[in-house]
Design a protein around this motif. Structure first.
Motif, mmCIF file in Angstrom:
data_model
loop_
_atom_site.group_PDB
_atom_site.id
_atom_site.type_symbol
_atom_site.label_atom_id
_atom_site.label_comp_id
_atom_site.label_asym_id
_atom_site.label_seq_id
_atom_site.Cartn_x
_atom_site.Cartn_y
_atom_site.Cartn_z
ATOM 1 N N HIS A 161 0.854 -1.182 0.000
ATOM 2 C CA HIS A 161 0.000 0.000 0.000
ATOM 3 C C HIS A 161 0.895 1.237 0.000
ATOM 4 O O HIS A 161 1.961 1.247 0.620
ATOM 5 N N ASP A 165 -0.205 3.376 7.494
ATOM 6 C CA ASP A 165 -1.296 3.633 8.418
ATOM 7 C C ASP A 165 -0.692 3.946 9.789
ATOM 8 O O ASP A 165 -0.248 3.029 10.504
ATOM 9 N N HIS A 212 3.784 -3.557 7.065
ATOM 10 C CA HIS A 212 3.111 -2.707 6.087
ATOM 11 C C HIS A 212 2.310 -3.578 5.123
ATOM 12 O O HIS A 212 2.839 -4.554 4.584
ATOM 13 N N PRO A 213 1.030 -3.291 4.892
ATOM 14 C CA PRO A 213 0.148 -4.204 4.156
ATOM 15 C C PRO A 213 0.566 -4.438 2.702
ATOM 16 O O PRO A 213 1.014 -3.530 1.998
ATOM 17 N N HIS A 214 0.382 -5.684 2.271
ATOM 18 C CA HIS A 214 0.569 -6.108 0.883
ATOM 19 C C HIS A 214 -0.272 -7.370 0.682
ATOM 20 O O HIS A 214 -0.899 -7.860 1.631
ATOM 21 N N ARG A 215 -0.284 -7.919 -0.516
ATOM 22 C CA ARG A 215 -1.219 -9.017 -0.808
ATOM 23 C C ARG A 215 -0.879 -10.313 -0.077
ATOM 24 O O ARG A 215 -1.728 -11.207 0.031
ATOM 25 N N SER A 217 0.299 -10.353 3.134
ATOM 26 C CA SER A 217 0.407 -10.044 4.557
ATOM 27 C C SER A 217 -0.163 -11.148 5.435
ATOM 28 O O SER A 217 0.429 -11.511 6.453
ATOM 29 N N GLU A 218 -1.336 -11.684 5.061
ATOM 30 C CA GLU A 218 -1.959 -12.707 5.892
ATOM 31 C C GLU A 218 -1.106 -13.965 5.959
ATOM 32 O O GLU A 218 -0.996 -14.606 7.009
ATOM 33 N N GLN A 221 1.707 -13.330 8.371
ATOM 34 C CA GLN A 221 1.232 -13.328 9.748
ATOM 35 C C GLN A 221 0.947 -14.735 10.244
ATOM 36 O O GLN A 221 1.139 -15.050 11.419
#
Length: 337
Positions: A161, A165, A212-215, A217-218, A221
């Motif tokens: 992104h 955030d 930091h978010p990206h496709r 990320s999940e 995690q």
């Protein structure tokens, strides 16, 4: 000793070589014919239009030039900047002062903190008082880090992104660490420890993937974090930093400051592999990234040359390992299939 200024508006001096002793000026002045080649070399092909009343009075300063690079940049007048070619690195604006704007795909985004991804075309407007601190992360380094975390291989660059955030604690923590890294490098605090630099750089890359978010990320995690002793962490950082060099298990153990037997036990318990098995995986990821770069016209080389550069002198052996890891031959990757 202070670094010499690399180029001024009234001089065509050669670019000063980097030393880990601290930051130094690459350029100061108003001659675009001197400024542009430096920006082309350190970022991407650079197009700039002066739209302010003041004359150009740029200052381009290198804070750190290792696997990651960091710079301070200002123009001293209002300018509109766009890349001649989309960047092949992740350009992260850590902070700025002054008024500036960033247009991404027709939409306005915060100028900083922000990420411009490889292949992403943006238009930025800087006013005369804008000064930005920028961190650059090579695409191949981030791809290897992602592969090592989740065993995910892709020919497409990972897209973050654009805006950070600032309500997310992990993002704020990463930004604070990245800013402190640039400050420490600028002050020359890493001069006595190249290994510390390599470890810090890799920590920033892995931290960026996690915060930091990206496709993917999940998936990151969900993946279990690498736990264990500081010795294991030091050994992993050493493997990442020296993967293209002819290192042995004894070298890795020395970097971890433990015996070879203890190191092997750490890798077995926490990673279910051996030190050399892990090193081979890192090298394969590096070779894969280089093959993709050739396929996309961003680099040159043959399968044999790239394999040898990453410690695989026998092409047949390399092809077998590569096929097992990526489910197709290296010739298919370099051919763009």
């Amino acid at each position: 000793m202070a670094h010499p200024v690399a180029a001024r508006s009234d001089s065509r001096a050669a670019v000063a070589p980097f030393s880990p002793a601290g930051g130094y000026e690459l350029y100061r002045g108003g001659d675009q014919s001197l400024l542009h080649p430096l920006l082309d070399r350190h970022f991407t092909r650079h197009e700039m239009e002066v739209v302010g009343r003041r004359p150009l009075d740029a200052c381009f300063r290198a804070l750190h030039q290792g696997t990651l690079t960091a710079y301070d940049l200002s123009y001293g007048t209002d300018v509109v900047v766009s890349p001649g070619d989309p960047p092949d690195v992740y350009i992260i604006r850590l902070a700025h002062r002054g008024r500036a704007s960033l247009n991404v795909a027709g939409g306005m985004k915060p100028f900083s903190p922000s990420v411009v991804n490889p292949g992403q075309v943006v238009v930025a407007r800087w006013d005369a008082d804008t000064r930005a601190r920028i961190l650059c992360v090579p695409r191949q380094l981030l791809a290897r880090a992602m592969h090592n975390q989740i065993d995910e291989a892709t020919d497409e660059p990972l897209a973050f992104h654009t805006a950070f955030d600032l309500r997310v604690p992990e993002a704020l923590t990463w930004l604070r660490v990245a800013r402190r890294f640039t400050e420490a490098a600028d002050a020359g605090l890493f001069a006595a420890s190249p290994l510390a630099i390599a470890h810090f750089e890799l920590s920033l890359v892995h931290g960026l993937l996690a915060s930091h978010p990206h496709r993917l990320s999940e998936q990151i995690q969900r993946s279990a974090p690498v736990r264990g002793t500081g010795a294991l962490q030091r050994a992993l950082a050493y493997c990442e930093a020296h993967a293209a060099e002819p290192i042995s298990v004894a070298d890795i153990a020395a970097a971890g400051r433990v015996s070879v037997r203890t190191l092997q036990e750490q890798f077995r318990v926490h990673l279910d592999t051996t030190p050399m098995g892990h090193l081979r995986r890192v090298r394969l990821a590096g070779a894969h990234a280089d093959l993709v770069a050739v396929a996309q016209g961003r680099a040159s080389g043959t399968v044999t040359e790239i394999a040898a550069a990453w410690g695989f002198p026998q092409r047949r052996h390399f092809a077998a390992l590569y096929r097992a890891a990526y489910r197709h031959a290296p010739s298919q990757t370099i051919g763009g299939r």
